[in-house]
Design an enzyme around this catalytic site. Structure first.
Site, PDB file in Angstrom:
ATOM      1  N   GLU A   1     -31.062  -2.628  51.704  1.00  0.00           N
ATOM      2  CA  GLU A   1     -29.722  -2.057  51.622  1.00  0.00           C
ATOM      3  C   GLU A   1     -29.483  -0.863  52.547  1.00  0.00           C
ATOM      4  O   GLU A   1     -29.275   0.259  52.072  1.00  0.00           O
ATOM      5  CB  GLU A   1     -29.414  -1.649  50.176  1.00  0.00           C
ATOM      6  CG  GLU A   1     -29.507  -2.793  49.191  1.00  0.00           C
ATOM      7  CD  GLU A   1     -29.003  -2.416  47.799  1.00  0.00           C
ATOM      8  OE1 GLU A   1     -28.760  -1.237  47.542  1.00  0.00           O
ATOM      9  OE2 GLU A   1     -28.840  -3.330  46.971  1.00  0.00           O
TER      10      GLU A   1
ATOM     11  N   GLU B   1     -31.835  -9.236  44.848  1.00  0.00           N
ATOM     12  CA  GLU B   1     -31.573  -8.402  43.675  1.00  0.00           C
ATOM     13  C   GLU B   1     -30.295  -8.869  42.995  1.00  0.00           C
ATOM     14  O   GLU B   1     -29.302  -9.172  43.662  1.00  0.00           O
ATOM     15  CB  GLU B   1     -31.377  -6.915  44.022  1.00  0.00           C
ATOM     16  CG  GLU B   1     -32.642  -6.179  44.351  1.00  0.00           C
ATOM     17  CD  GLU B   1     -32.403  -4.706  44.670  1.00  0.00           C
ATOM     18  OE1 GLU B   1     -31.450  -4.105  44.117  1.00  0.00           O
ATOM     19  OE2 GLU B   1     -33.169  -4.176  45.487  1.00  0.00           O
TER      20      GLU B   1
END
Ligand code: GBH
Length: 487
Positions: free
Chosen positions: A166, A382
Site C-alpha cells: 500500500e 488483504e
C-alpha cells in the site's frame, strides 16, 4: 438450498500480518527504531499512547503461531520483514535480525505453508527518515540493497516477493495527511514519497529478476471502487474521478503504463503548483521505465468502497480515519468539494462500509484495464474487518462468537468467486489479519484477527471466524446456509 460454490483448482487461502503490528521485541537482537517506534511516541498520535514494543510478541512466539496457522489449514502466510531489524538504521546487515526470518520461514515450510514475503509494510528505519525518508531518492536505493540482502538470506526458500504494501498509505497518508508515520503535512512530500516508493519497487523487481528469473514478484496496492452519489451529477462524478485517480490510478498507471495520470497531475497543480514542480524535478528520465518493470503478481487490498459526491451530505457518515487528538489533514491533495455520503450499508467497527460487491467490481475492473493484458495474476492480499469481539468462557473453554466477521469473510469470498465467474484470474485470498494486532493510529483498540489475542497474557483463541474460514479451506468451497456449521 445447499448450493456449494467451489474455488478454482490451485486457489490459495491465507492470512496476512505485518512486522511492526505483531512482532514486538522492538529493541532486541540489534533492531533499532523505525518511524513507527518514533511516531507512536508522539503525543496523541496513537490512541492510548499504544506502541509496538511488545505487540503480539510474535518474535518469541512465532513457532506456536505457525502451529495455529497449520491447525486452520492455511496454505500460505503473508508477513513482512522489518527493515530496521535486518539493517539497523538502514545500514549494515544484522545477522541476528535475518536469523529470525530464517527461523520463521523454516517453521512455515515444515508446516507446509507457503511463505509470502513483503519487504516494506510501513516501518522505515528512523535513521533514514532523519535523512529525508521517502522524500529523497537515496531511500529507493537503500531499499533495493535491503531487498537484495533478504534475497541472499532467503532466496533459496522464499519464492514470492512483494516489494511494497500500500504505497498510498506510506506516501499520502503519512507525508500529506499526517495520520501515519512520520506524520508530516505536505503535498510535495506525499508526491515525492509516492514516486520514490514506486522507484524502489521497480528497481528491486529488476534486480531480483536479474538474479533469479523464477521468482514471483509484485507489489500490493490498496485499491477501491468510487461510486458517485448521483451518476448524472457532474460534480459527484468528478468527486468519484478524483478518488479513483488518487487511490488507484496514481499507482496503477505508472506500474502498468509507465505514466502518471494527467488529470490528477493537473488537479495537484491547481492545489499546489510548487509541489508539482518539485515532484517534476524529482521524476528523472527513465524512472517510469523502471517503475513499469514487468511484475508477475498484483496484490489487491480491499476493505470498503467509497460513496462520494461534490456537495456535503445532510448527515455526516461515520468518520473513517480520524482517531486521535493530533490533527489530521486530508490525504487527498485534490479534496475540494469531495464528501463521503452514507448509502445505508452496514459498517464495521472502523466505520467502514461493508460492500462485498465492490470487491467483485474492483477485480473485474483491474483485470480488464490493467492486469489481464499484462499477464499479471491477481491475489486479494488483504480483506478483513474490525468488530467488537468479546472473549467468553463456556464449559471452561474460551470462545469468540464473531458472527459479523464470519458473514464478512464469507460474503467477500463469494465476491471473489463472482469475479472468477466473470473470468478474472484471481488466484488467492488472504484474510487480514491472522490475529488481533497493533492497528497503527488506533493502537490495540481495533481487532481484525481471526485469532483473538489477550494482550495481558498473550494467549491466543481462535475465533468463530477462524473456525469458519478453516472449514471453507478444508472444503475448498463456500457451502450455503444449512450446511455451514456442521463440522
Ligand atoms: C491495511 O490498510 C493495512 O495494510 C494493514 O496494515 C491494516 O492493519 C489494515 O489495513 C486495517 O486497517 O479515506 O482516509 O478514510 C488499510 C487501507 C486505505 C483503509 C484507506 C482505509 C480509507 C482511508 N486503508 N482507507 S480515508
Amino acid at each position: 438450498m445447499s448450493a456449494t460454490r467451489a474455488f478454482p483448482e490451485g486457489f490459495l487461502f491465507g492470512a496476512a500480518t505485518a512486522a511492526y503490528q505483531i512482532e514486538g521485541a522492538a529493541f532486541e537482537d540489534g533492531r533499532t527504531a523505525s518511524i513507527w517506534d518514533a511516531f507512536s511516541r508522539v503525543p496523541n498520535a496513537v490512541i492510548n499512547a499504544d506502541n509496538g514494543d511488545v505487540a503480539c510478541d510474535h518474535y518469541h512466539r512465532y513457532a506456536g503461531d505457525v502451529q495455529l496457522m497449520k491447525s486452520l489449514g492455511l496454505q500460505t502466510y503473508r508477513f513482512s520483514t522489518s527493515w530496521s531489524r535486518v539493517r539497523p538504521d538502514g545500514g549494515a546487515l544484522n545477522p541476528k535480525g535475518v536469523d529470525f526470518y530464517k527461523r520463521l520461514v523454516d517453521e512455515l515450510l515444515d508446516a507446509g505453508i507457503l511463505p509470502w514475503l513483503t519487504l516494506y509494510h510501513w516501518d522505515l528505519p528512523q535513521a533514514l527518515q532523519d535523512r529525508g525518508g521517502w522524500t529523497v531518492r537515496e531511500t529507493s536505493d537503500l531499499f533495493t540493497e535491503y531487498a537484495l540482502d533478504m534475497h541472499d538470506a532467503l532466496g533459496d526458500r522464499v519464492n514470492v516477493w512483494t516489494t511494497l504494501n500500500e504505497p498510498w498509505c506510506s506516501s499520502f497518508l503519512s507525508y500529506t495527511a499526517g495520520a501515519h508515520a512520520p506524520g508530516h503535512y505536505s503535498q510535495a512530500e506525499g508526491m515525492l514519497a509516492a514516486h520514490h516508493l514506486l522507484l524502489g519497487h521497480g528497481q528491486t523487481v529488476r534486480e531480483l529478476r536479474a538474479r533469479d528469473s523464477s521468482l514471483n514478484l509484485g507489489l500490493t496496492l490498496n485499491l477501491t471502487v468510487a461510486d458517485a452519489v448521483d451518476p448524472t451529477n457532474p460534480s459527484d462524478v468528478d468527486a468519484a474521478r478524483r478518488i479513483d485517480g488518487q487511490f488507484n490510478r496514481w499507482f496503477l498507471e505508472p506500474v502498468f503504463r509507465a505514466e502518471y495520470p494527467a488529470d490528477i497531475i493537473k488537479d495537484f497543480r491547481d492545489t499546489d503548483a510548487e509541489a508539482v514542480s518539485r515532484w517534476q524535478a524529482a521524476v528523472q528520465p527513465g524512472d517510469l521505465d523502471v517503475i513499469s518493470t514487468p511484475i508477475d503478481t498484483l496484490g489487491v487490498n480491499y476493505y470498503h468502497g467509497e460513496f462520494v459526491g461534490g456537495t456535503p451530505p445532510v448527515v455526516n457518515p461515520p468518520a473513517g480515519d480520524a482517531p486521535t487528538e493530533r490533527p489530521i489533514s486530508s490525504p487527498f491533495p485534490a479534496h475540494q468539494n469531495l464528501f463521503w455520503h452514507d448509502r445505508g450499508l452496514p459498517r464495521t467497527n472502523m466505520g467502514w462500509e461493508v460492500q462485498p460487491e465492490g470487491l467483485t467490481r474492483l477485480l473485474v475492473h483491474v483485470s480488464e484495464e490493467y492486469s489481464a493484458q499484462a499477464g499479471v495474476a491477481l491475489y486479494v492480499t488483504e480483506n478483513g474487518a474490525a468488530y467488537d469481539d468479546e472473549l467468553v468462557v463456556e464449559d471452561g473453554e474460551a470462545h469468540v462468537h464473531d458472527t459479523d466477521r464470519v458473514e464478512f469473510v464469507e460474503a467477500h469470498l463469494g465476491a471473489v468467486l463472482d469475479a472468477v465467474d466473470q473470468g478474472v484470474d484471481v488466484r488467492g485470498y488472504f484474510y487480514w489479519s491472522l490475529m488481533d494486532n497493533f492497528e497503527w493510529a488506533w493502537g490495540y483498540e481495533k481487532r481484525f484477527g481471526i485469532i483473538f489475542v489477550d494482550y495481558a497474557t498473550q494467549e491466543r483463541t481462535v475465533k468463530d471466524s477462524g473456525l469458519a474460514y478453516a472449514r471453507v479451506i478444508a472444503e475448498r468451497a463456500l457451502v450455503a446456509e444449512g450446511a455451514v456449521g456442521v463440522g
